[in-house]
Design a protein around this motif. Structure first.
Motif, short mmCIF file in Angstrom:
data_model
loop_
_atom_site.label_atom_id
_atom_site.label_comp_id
_atom_site.label_asym_id
_atom_site.label_seq_id
_atom_site.Cartn_x
_atom_site.Cartn_y
_atom_site.Cartn_z
N ILE A 23 15.98 84.82 19.24
CA ILE A 23 14.97 84.72 20.30
C ILE A 23 14.42 83.29 20.38
N LEU A 24 14.21 82.65 19.24
CA LEU A 24 13.77 81.25 19.26
C LEU A 24 14.84 80.34 19.86
N THR A 25 16.10 80.66 19.64
CA THR A 25 17.17 79.88 20.25
C THR A 25 17.13 80.02 21.77
N ILE A 26 16.84 81.20 22.26
CA ILE A 26 16.72 81.41 23.70
C ILE A 26 15.57 80.58 24.26
N GLY A 27 14.53 80.37 23.48
CA GLY A 27 13.41 79.54 23.92
C GLY A 27 13.79 78.11 24.25
N LEU A 28 14.94 77.65 23.75
CA LEU A 28 15.39 76.29 24.07
C LEU A 28 15.87 76.17 25.51
N VAL A 29 16.22 77.28 26.14
CA VAL A 29 16.73 77.22 27.50
C VAL A 29 15.81 77.90 28.51
N ARG A 30 14.74 78.50 28.07
CA ARG A 30 13.81 79.18 28.97
C ARG A 30 12.50 78.39 29.06
N GLY A 31 11.76 78.61 30.12
CA GLY A 31 10.50 77.91 30.32
C GLY A 31 9.45 78.24 29.28
N TRP A 32 9.50 79.45 28.73
CA TRP A 32 8.48 79.81 27.74
C TRP A 32 8.67 79.07 26.43
N GLY A 33 9.75 78.32 26.30
CA GLY A 33 9.96 77.50 25.11
C GLY A 33 9.30 76.13 25.22
N GLU A 34 8.60 75.88 26.33
CA GLU A 34 7.96 74.59 26.54
C GLU A 34 6.45 74.63 26.33
N VAL A 35 5.87 75.82 26.35
CA VAL A 35 4.42 75.98 26.17
C VAL A 35 4.20 77.05 25.10
N ILE A 48 4.55 72.19 24.08
CA ILE A 48 5.21 71.91 22.82
C ILE A 48 5.90 70.56 22.94
N ARG A 49 5.65 69.69 21.98
CA ARG A 49 6.32 68.38 22.00
C ARG A 49 7.81 68.60 21.82
N PRO A 50 8.63 67.83 22.56
CA PRO A 50 10.08 68.02 22.46
C PRO A 50 10.61 67.86 21.03
N THR A 51 10.06 66.93 20.28
CA THR A 51 10.53 66.71 18.91
C THR A 51 10.20 67.91 18.01
N ALA A 52 9.08 68.58 18.28
CA ALA A 52 8.67 69.71 17.46
C ALA A 52 9.62 70.90 17.62
N ALA A 53 10.33 70.97 18.72
CA ALA A 53 11.34 72.02 18.89
C ALA A 53 12.73 71.51 18.56
N PHE A 54 12.98 70.23 18.83
CA PHE A 54 14.32 69.67 18.65
C PHE A 54 14.71 69.59 17.18
N VAL A 55 13.84 69.06 16.34
CA VAL A 55 14.18 68.85 14.92
C VAL A 55 14.46 70.18 14.21
N PRO A 56 13.58 71.20 14.31
CA PRO A 56 13.92 72.47 13.65
C PRO A 56 15.17 73.13 14.22
N ALA A 57 15.40 72.97 15.53
CA ALA A 57 16.58 73.59 16.13
C ALA A 57 17.86 72.94 15.60
N VAL A 58 17.87 71.62 15.49
CA VAL A 58 19.07 70.94 14.97
C VAL A 58 19.28 71.29 13.50
N LEU A 59 18.20 71.28 12.72
CA LEU A 59 18.33 71.65 11.30
C LEU A 59 18.81 73.09 11.16
N GLY A 60 18.26 73.99 11.96
CA GLY A 60 18.72 75.38 11.92
C GLY A 60 20.17 75.51 12.33
N GLY A 61 20.59 74.76 13.34
CA GLY A 61 21.99 74.79 13.76
C GLY A 61 22.92 74.27 12.68
N LEU A 62 22.49 73.22 11.98
CA LEU A 62 23.30 72.71 10.87
C LEU A 62 23.40 73.72 9.73
#
Length: 158
Positions: A23-35, A48-62
């Motif tokens: 569900i958090l991964t879906i938040g990267l492509v939906r509008g509710w992932g921005e607020v 939500i600051r872009p870096t605050a979502a980007f860094v955990p998403a990349v680490l989780g993907g790795l």
């Protein structure tokens, strides 16, 4: 197999954790992932600051990529994060094909999450091409003093 009192909570907890991450991964492509949702105590309703979502998403993907990637070595063995693993022998090819179809998408989850994180970051940090022209900072835009004022309605055209 471990006892039921241990295996049932483990499998249930792993399933819930997997769903939360999905569900958090879906938040990267939906509008509710921005607020942030309003019910979160300190940050509710804020962007939500872009870096605050980007860094955990990349680490989780790795992490997902490392966990679910197996390099086949031959002789029914694979190299994983945990070391060498013997693959399961199935009674017939139908069960082997079913297991492959069911498990293979999990291996793509990590790289897809990384791609979504990059797209999210690019979308959230990109400047709109119209803002530079609107504010007169585009190299091809007329300087603000050279722009014509809007014509009043009903005024004769020249």
């Amino acid at each position: 197999m471990p006892a039921y009192w241990l295996s049932i909570p483990y499998v249930l907890g792993l399933s819930v954790l997997t769903e939360v991450i999905a569900i958090l991964t879906i938040g990267l492509v939906r509008g509710w992932g921005e607020v942030a949702p309003a019910w979160i105590p300190l940050i509710g309703g804020r962007r939500i600051r872009p870096t605050a979502a980007f860094v955990p998403a990349v680490l989780g993907g790795l992490i997902l990529t490392a966990l679910f990637t197996a390099v086949p070595l031959g002789d029914d063995r694979s190299l994983t994060l945990y070391g060498f693993v013997d693959t399961v022998a199935y009674t017939n090819e139908a069960w082997s094909a079913l297991a492959t179809v069911c498990v293979t998408p999990v291996a793509a989850w990590g790289p897809i999450t990384i791609a979504l994180a990059i797209a999210y970051y690019r979308r959230r940090t990109a400047r709109s091409p119209n803002t530079a022209v609107w504010h007169g900072t585009s190299p091809t835009a007329d300087p603000p003093a050279a722009q014509r004022p809007p014509r009043a309605e009903g005024a004769p055209s020249s």
